[in-house]
Design a protein around this motif. Sequence first.
Motif, short mmCIF file in Angstrom:
data_model
loop_
_atom_site.label_atom_id
_atom_site.label_comp_id
_atom_site.label_asym_id
_atom_site.label_seq_id
_atom_site.Cartn_x
_atom_site.Cartn_y
_atom_site.Cartn_z
N TYR A 26 0.81 -1.23 0.00
CA TYR A 26 0.00 0.00 0.00
C TYR A 26 0.84 1.27 0.00
O TYR A 26 1.87 1.34 0.65
N PHE A 28 0.53 5.45 0.88
CA PHE A 28 -0.26 6.40 1.67
C PHE A 28 0.28 7.81 1.46
O PHE A 28 1.47 7.99 1.20
N GLU A 33 -3.60 8.61 4.48
CA GLU A 33 -4.72 8.06 3.72
C GLU A 33 -4.19 7.25 2.53
O GLU A 33 -3.18 7.59 1.93
N TRP A 34 -4.91 6.18 2.19
CA TRP A 34 -4.51 5.28 1.11
C TRP A 34 -4.62 5.98 -0.24
O TRP A 34 -5.66 6.56 -0.55
N PHE A 37 -1.16 1.49 -4.69
CA PHE A 37 -0.49 0.25 -4.32
C PHE A 37 0.63 -0.05 -5.31
O PHE A 37 0.69 0.52 -6.40
N VAL A 47 -5.60 4.01 -6.35
CA VAL A 47 -6.61 3.26 -5.60
C VAL A 47 -7.70 2.70 -6.51
O VAL A 47 -8.42 1.78 -6.14
N CYS A 79 -9.18 -2.08 0.75
CA CYS A 79 -8.79 -0.81 1.37
C CYS A 79 -8.17 -1.06 2.75
O CYS A 79 -8.78 -1.69 3.60
N PRO A 80 -6.94 -0.57 2.96
CA PRO A 80 -6.29 -0.76 4.27
C PRO A 80 -6.75 0.29 5.26
O PRO A 80 -7.31 1.32 4.86
N LYS A 82 -6.26 3.44 7.83
CA LYS A 82 -5.41 4.63 7.80
C LYS A 82 -4.18 4.38 8.65
O LYS A 82 -4.24 3.67 9.65
N THR A 115 -6.96 9.89 -3.00
CA THR A 115 -7.65 9.01 -2.06
C THR A 115 -8.87 8.39 -2.73
O THR A 115 -9.27 8.80 -3.81
#
Length: 126
Positions: A26, A28, A33-34, A37, A47, A79-80, A82, A115
């Motif tokens: 992932y 960030f 915030e994601w 990847f 994303v 989705c991972p 935060k 995001t």
Amino acid sequence: MSSIQPRLIPLYTTRGDAEAFLLYPYLFNRTGEWIGFVTPKREVYSVLGEYVGMLTDERRIIRKRSTSTLTPRLTPPPCPPKIYPPATIPLAPLMSELSHSLIDVLLEMPERLHTVDTGEYREDMD
């Protein structure tokens, strides 16, 4: 037995600013915030599964300025949660100059890594 904590790796711009973090696979942003990847081949995707660029050994995300080939869209991982980036970040390694045919994505095209709830490339809500 000790549990090994995964390492949060800062990703830098050519100017040396930490603009993203990698907690494999992932990516960030600076607020945790994601935003994307990374594949095992170091390809970087948003994303939404859109190709963004490549992760270099210098910990930069780069892409070709112009390309005639389209990279297929990938299904993003789940989705991972935060993350909370560290208060202090190591200085960036010395960066080599990029050729004119390459772009530093975090510096010149940060909108490609947005995001889940923002970004011009997301699908319209009904």
